[in-house]
Design a protein around this motif. Structure first.
Motif, PDB file in Angstrom:
ATOM      1  N   VAL A  33       0.838  -1.201   0.000  1.00  0.00           N
ATOM      2  CA  VAL A  33       0.000   0.000   0.000  1.00  0.00           C
ATOM      3  C   VAL A  33       0.872   1.250   0.000  1.00  0.00           C
ATOM      4  CG1 VAL A  33      -1.944  -1.120   1.145  1.00  0.00           C
ATOM      5  CG2 VAL A  33      -0.205  -0.011   2.514  1.00  0.00           C
ATOM      6  N   ASP A  34       0.232   2.400  -0.184  1.00  0.00           N
ATOM      7  CA  ASP A  34       0.915   3.680  -0.187  1.00  0.00           C
ATOM      8  C   ASP A  34       1.486   3.964   1.202  1.00  0.00           C
ATOM      9  OD1 ASP A  34       1.779   6.089  -1.206  1.00  0.00           O
ATOM     10  OD2 ASP A  34      -0.101   7.119  -0.742  1.00  0.00           O
ATOM     11  N   LEU A  35       2.653   4.620   1.259  1.00  0.00           N
ATOM     12  CA  LEU A  35       3.280   4.916   2.550  1.00  0.00           C
ATOM     13  C   LEU A  35       2.440   5.839   3.422  1.00  0.00           C
ATOM     14  CD1 LEU A  35       7.068   5.338   1.728  1.00  0.00           C
ATOM     15  CD2 LEU A  35       6.075   3.795   3.386  1.00  0.00           C
ATOM     16  N   SER A  36       1.634   6.685   2.824  1.00  0.00           N
ATOM     17  CA  SER A  36       0.828   7.631   3.606  1.00  0.00           C
ATOM     18  C   SER A  36      -0.527   7.056   4.029  1.00  0.00           C
ATOM     19  CB  SER A  36       0.600   8.912   2.794  1.00  0.00           C
ATOM     20  OG  SER A  36      -0.127   8.613   1.629  1.00  0.00           O
ATOM     21  N   ALA A  37      -0.821   5.806   3.663  1.00  0.00           N
ATOM     22  CA  ALA A  37      -2.117   5.201   3.971  1.00  0.00           C
ATOM     23  C   ALA A  37      -2.209   4.840   5.455  1.00  0.00           C
ATOM     24  CB  ALA A  37      -2.323   3.951   3.128  1.00  0.00           C
ATOM     25  N   ASN A  38      -3.412   5.028   6.025  1.00  0.00           N
ATOM     26  CA  ASN A  38      -3.620   4.586   7.402  1.00  0.00           C
ATOM     27  C   ASN A  38      -4.568   3.385   7.408  1.00  0.00           C
ATOM     28  OD1 ASN A  38      -6.211   5.661   7.135  1.00  0.00           O
ATOM     29  ND2 ASN A  38      -5.658   7.571   8.140  1.00  0.00           N
ATOM     30  N   LYS A  39      -4.757   2.790   8.576  1.00  0.00           N
ATOM     31  CA  LYS A  39      -5.517   1.544   8.675  1.00  0.00           C
ATOM     32  C   LYS A  39      -6.978   1.717   8.276  1.00  0.00           C
ATOM     33  CE  LYS A  39      -2.581  -0.458  12.230  1.00  0.00           C
ATOM     34  NZ  LYS A  39      -2.548  -1.074  13.545  1.00  0.00           N
ATOM     35  N   ARG A  40      -7.585   2.836   8.641  1.00  0.00           N
ATOM     36  CA  ARG A  40      -8.990   3.064   8.294  1.00  0.00           C
ATOM     37  C   ARG A  40      -9.181   3.159   6.791  1.00  0.00           C
ATOM     38  NH1 ARG A  40      -9.359   7.854  11.988  1.00  0.00           N
ATOM     39  NH2 ARG A  40      -8.869   6.863  13.945  1.00  0.00           N
ATOM     40  N   ASP A  41      -8.278   3.876   6.125  1.00  0.00           N
ATOM     41  CA  ASP A  41      -8.375   4.013   4.668  1.00  0.00           C
ATOM     42  C   ASP A  41      -8.159   2.678   3.972  1.00  0.00           C
ATOM     43  OD1 ASP A  41      -8.838   6.698   4.976  1.00  0.00           O
ATOM     44  OD2 ASP A  41      -6.754   7.285   4.573  1.00  0.00           O
ATOM     45  N   ILE A  42      -7.208   1.881   4.464  1.00  0.00           N
ATOM     46  CA  ILE A  42      -6.929   0.569   3.872  1.00  0.00           C
ATOM     47  C   ILE A  42      -8.146  -0.338   4.020  1.00  0.00           C
ATOM     48  CG2 ILE A  42      -5.495  -1.499   4.070  1.00  0.00           C
ATOM     49  CD1 ILE A  42      -3.223   0.407   4.994  1.00  0.00           C
TER      50      ILE A  42
END
Length: 98
Positions: A33-42
Motif C-alpha cells: 500500500v501507499d506509505l501515507s495510507a492509514n488503517k482506516r483508509d486501507i
C-alpha cells in the motif's frame, strides 16, 4: 472514496509462499500500500474494491535495502505492507496470477 483514490491507495497484492500460508491459516491477505495510507483508509478501500468484510488491519513499513553493483551503490524504496484479516465468510481470489 473515489475509485481513483482506492487504486492509488492499494498498489498490489503480495503473493509468496509465506502469504499463501497466512491466507490458509489465518484468513489474511497481504497488500503493498501507499506509505501515507492509514488503517482506516486501507480497510475501507479493501471492502469497497473486493466486496468483502474486513475484521482487522495490521501495517508495517519495510525499509529499502542498499544494493551494490559495478556502477555504484543504490537504495531501493521503502514500502508499506498491510496484513488484512477477513471475516470467516469472506474470501479474495486473485485470478490470472502465476
Amino acid at each position: 472514496m473515489h475509485k481513483e483514490q482506492l487504486y492509488t491507495l492499494i498498489k498490489s497484492p503480495i503473493i509468496t509462499e509465506q502469504t499463501a500460508q497466512l491466507g490458509e491459516k489465518l484468513k489474511q491477505v497481504v497488500f503493498k500500500v501507499d506509505l501515507s495510507a492509514n488503517k482506516r483508509d486501507i480497510k475501507k478501500a479493501v471492502e469497497e474494491l473486493f466486496k468483502v468484510k474486513v475484521t482487522n488491519v495490521t501495517t508495517s513499513v519495510v525499509k529499502g535495502k542498499t544494493k551494490r553493483n559495478r556502477f555504484g551503490i543504490y537504495k531501493k524504496s521503502n514500502y508499506k505492507k498491510a496484513f488484512v484479516s477477513l471475516s470467516e465468510d469472506s474470501d479474495i481470489q486473485f485470478e490470472g496470477i502465476n
